[in-house]
Design a protein around this motif. Structure first.
Motif, PDB file in Angstrom:
ATOM      1  N   THR A  37      -1.698  10.595   2.740  1.00  0.00           N
ATOM      2  CA  THR A  37      -1.808  10.751   1.348  1.00  0.00           C
ATOM      3  C   THR A  37      -1.005  12.410   1.420  1.00  0.00           C
ATOM      4  O   THR A  37      -0.328  12.545   0.255  1.00  0.00           O
ATOM      5  N   ALA A  38      -1.609  12.915   2.092  1.00  0.00           N
ATOM      6  CA  ALA A  38      -1.018  14.524   2.228  1.00  0.00           C
ATOM      7  C   ALA A  38       0.509  14.324   2.568  1.00  0.00           C
ATOM      8  O   ALA A  38       1.348  15.014   1.983  1.00  0.00           O
ATOM      9  N   GLY A  54       0.910  -1.359  -0.105  1.00  0.00           N
ATOM     10  CA  GLY A  54      -0.132  -0.017  -0.047  1.00  0.00           C
ATOM     11  C   GLY A  54       0.839   1.140   0.010  1.00  0.00           C
ATOM     12  O   GLY A  54       0.329   2.300  -0.696  1.00  0.00           O
ATOM     13  N   SER A  55       1.920   1.317   0.771  1.00  0.00           N
ATOM     14  CA  SER A  55       2.737   2.610   0.860  1.00  0.00           C
ATOM     15  C   SER A  55       3.624   2.618  -0.452  1.00  0.00           C
ATOM     16  O   SER A  55       3.726   3.803  -0.865  1.00  0.00           O
ATOM     17  N   ARG A  56       3.925   1.710  -1.149  1.00  0.00           N
ATOM     18  CA  ARG A  56       4.751   1.566  -2.495  1.00  0.00           C
ATOM     19  C   ARG A  56       3.752   2.203  -3.439  1.00  0.00           C
ATOM     20  O   ARG A  56       4.182   3.079  -4.257  1.00  0.00           O
ATOM     21  N   ALA A  59      -3.916   2.285   0.553  1.00  0.00           N
ATOM     22  CA  ALA A  59      -3.214   2.772  -0.342  1.00  0.00           C
ATOM     23  C   ALA A  59      -3.936   3.920  -1.141  1.00  0.00           C
ATOM     24  O   ALA A  59      -5.096   4.054  -1.305  1.00  0.00           O
ATOM     25  N   THR A  60      -2.943   4.872  -1.676  1.00  0.00           N
ATOM     26  CA  THR A  60      -3.596   6.058  -2.607  1.00  0.00           C
ATOM     27  C   THR A  60      -3.446   5.574  -4.005  1.00  0.00           C
ATOM     28  O   THR A  60      -2.441   5.435  -4.384  1.00  0.00           O
ATOM     29  N   ASP A  61      -4.551   5.176  -4.424  1.00  0.00           N
ATOM     30  CA  ASP A  61      -4.591   4.491  -6.004  1.00  0.00           C
ATOM     31  C   ASP A  61      -5.312   5.276  -7.094  1.00  0.00           C
ATOM     32  O   ASP A  61      -5.742   4.738  -7.957  1.00  0.00           O
ATOM     33  N   VAL A  62      -5.814   6.456  -6.635  1.00  0.00           N
ATOM     34  CA  VAL A  62      -6.743   7.065  -7.621  1.00  0.00           C
ATOM     35  C   VAL A  62      -5.967   8.646  -7.724  1.00  0.00           C
ATOM     36  O   VAL A  62      -5.823   9.114  -6.687  1.00  0.00           O
ATOM     37  N   LEU A  63      -6.027   8.999  -8.944  1.00  0.00           N
ATOM     38  CA  LEU A  63      -5.351  10.303  -9.454  1.00  0.00           C
ATOM     39  C   LEU A  63      -6.137  10.730 -10.611  1.00  0.00           C
ATOM     40  O   LEU A  63      -6.358  10.317 -11.679  1.00  0.00           O
TER      41      LEU A  63
END
Length: 489
Positions: free
Chosen positions: A390-391, A358-360, A479-483
């Motif tokens: 995320t920030a 998730g962090s990767r 995880a941050t998985d949306v951009l």
């Protein structure tokens, strides 16, 4: 562009009334520090409640940092008015809690004569007075004054950190950490951290109720810096004691090294001690202090911290106004693009990374967002987050675009007040990615943080198995998985 470097201000007798707190927060304080080495616990808890009330009235999210005392070794009380210790004079050093004099210093440290040795250097107070041990006997040591001066009260007595047997955290620290975590502070600072296990002991008491700040103030901590950073939620470059335990000429270089390591790891870092020291009594800082603050900004620090300047100073609000102006001016010259370029290269070469998937993913997507923001000249990067991770990941790249951290958790919103460049905003919880992106843009537009016609990026994510678009939560799968790139119309 708003100021990106955050300001931490210590609250004390000069600043703990509601009106001064209101002026400090309005002037730009992002984090309030409660120094638990001074005052009673109930007094600090009262200030905490006052800060909450005033911050809500001002309309700014403000975090609270409770700074644990840590192990303290002190001299016995010197006579009223103090005494002068002359260079070259020979002074007895004895263990105990008796009064001290110009000929004999009592030290409240049971194993003093075991831990001292001939040739060792010890400092009093803030390190201005130094003695070198020249002789030992069964019941006392003799120190020759190398740098002299006047001593008052019961100053601290500093042994080399490798000789100090006192452990961090102390039993008192753990009790205070429990109290402050229960009270809801965002950050707890752990004093005299020497290795990651010191942080883990406080974590065992606090859990996830507060973020832990490791104070780097000993030579021993530099030997374990990477593991300390990994165990911490934030780090403080505590230059006062660091300059006592290490050669003073090393401190500027250690500061740069620690800040760089923290930025690369995505861990907020605070630069502390004597930033505007002269403003305790003077209406303006020295030119050297202004340069010091500016250089901390150039180094990439997340925050600069004030101690006595705002706790006991003549005009705490003027201190905040001054340091905010210096930071804003320095940011106009700071070369932040180098952070994005350096981090991108290190990630490609796998020299910085994360242990969990998730962090990767979060690191990779925040890097992509940094590049995209430059390519499309984005006005803002909106980081939708439940935990603030995320920030913090985005802040590593020190982007030119305004960063806005949006969270439904009020405590997370306040916690983001410490992270470089992040404008914290509280929002509601949303059910889908489309809904979250729309409301994130709408909320920031209504607050005047972005304008019609702007291009903005939205970062968000969900834990594995969770609803797509829901605010991400902590855990190994998060995880941050949306951009998304959005044209505001």
């Amino acid at each position: 562009m708003t100021r990106r470097t955050k300001i931490v201000a210590t609250i004390g007798p000069a600043s703990n009334d509601p009106e001064t707190l209101r002026e400090l927060i309005a002037a730009g304080v992002d984090v309030v520090r409660l120094n638990l080495s001074h005052g009673e616990v109930d007094e600090h808890l009262a200030v905490l409640e006052r800060v909450r009330t005033v911050a809500e009235q001002v309309g700014r999210p403000v975090a609270v940092l409770a700074d644990l005392p840590g192990p303290k070794v002190r001299c016995g009380e010197f006579p009223d008015g103090g005494v002068d210790l002359a260079v070259g004079s020979l002074i007895e050093l004895v263990p105990g809690d008796h009064d001290s004099s110009a000929e004999r210093i009592s030290v409240d440290y049971e194993t003093l004569l075991v831990d001292l040795s001939v040739g060792a250097s010890v400092q009093l107070g803030d390190g201005a007075i130094c003695l070198q041990v020249v002789e030992m006997s069964d019941d006392r040591a003799f120190g020759r004054v190398v740098t002299g001066g006047r001593v008052n009260g019961s100053p601290g007595f500093h042994l080399p950190s490798e000789s100090l047997r006192l452990t961090t955290p102390t039993d008192e620290d753990l009790v205070l950490a429990e109290i402050m975590a229960d009270a809801g502070v965002e950050f707890i600072a752990v004093s005299f951290v020497r290795r990651a296990s010191d942080v883990d002991k406080v974590r065992a008491v606090v859990g996830d109720r507060a973020h832990l700040v490791s104070k780097i103030e000993t030579a021993a901590s530099m030997d374990h810096l990477d593991s300390i950073i990994a165990a911490s939620d934030a780090v403080m470059v505590a230059r006062g004691d660091l300059g006592i335990d290490c050669p003073i000429e090393d401190v500027p270089h250690l500061q740069k090294f620690i800040i760089r390591a923290c930025v690369e790891a995505g861990v907020p870092v605070i630069t502390a001690t004597q930033m505007m020291e002269s403003m305790i009594v003077a209406p303006t800082p020295t030119r050297a202090e202004v340069s010091d603050v500016a250089n901390a900004v150039f180094d990439g620090t997340d925050a600069v911290m004030l101690s006595g300047e705002t706790a006991i100073g003549r005009d705490p609000v003027a201190v905040i106004t001054t340091i905010a102006a210096v930071a804003r001016r320095a940011e106009r010259e700071a070369s932040y693009r180098q952070w994005a370029n350096r981090l991108g290269r290190l990630q490609r070469e796998h020299k910085v990374g994360a242990v969990d998937v998730g962090s990767r993913i979060t690191m990779a997507l925040s890097h992509a967002a940094s590049q995209a923001a430059m390519d499309c000249d984005a006005s803002a990067i909106l980081c939708c987050t439940r935990t603030g991770r995320t920030a913090r990941a985005m802040a590593r790249f020190r982007p030119d675009s305004l960063m806005i951290g949006l969270s439904p958790d009020p405590k997370t919103v306040r916690t983001m007040a410490l992270s470089w460049g992040v404008e914290p905003v509280e929002v509601e919880m949303y059910e889908s990615t489309d809904e979250m992106v729309w409301f994130a843009v709408e909320t920031t537009l209504q607050r005047g943080l972005i304008d019609h016609g702007d291009t903005v990026l939205v970062l968000a994510g969900a834990p594995t198995g969770g609803r797509s678009g829901s605010m991400p939560r902590s855990g190994p799968n998060a995880a941050t998985d949306v951009l998304r790139l959005v044209q505001v119309d």
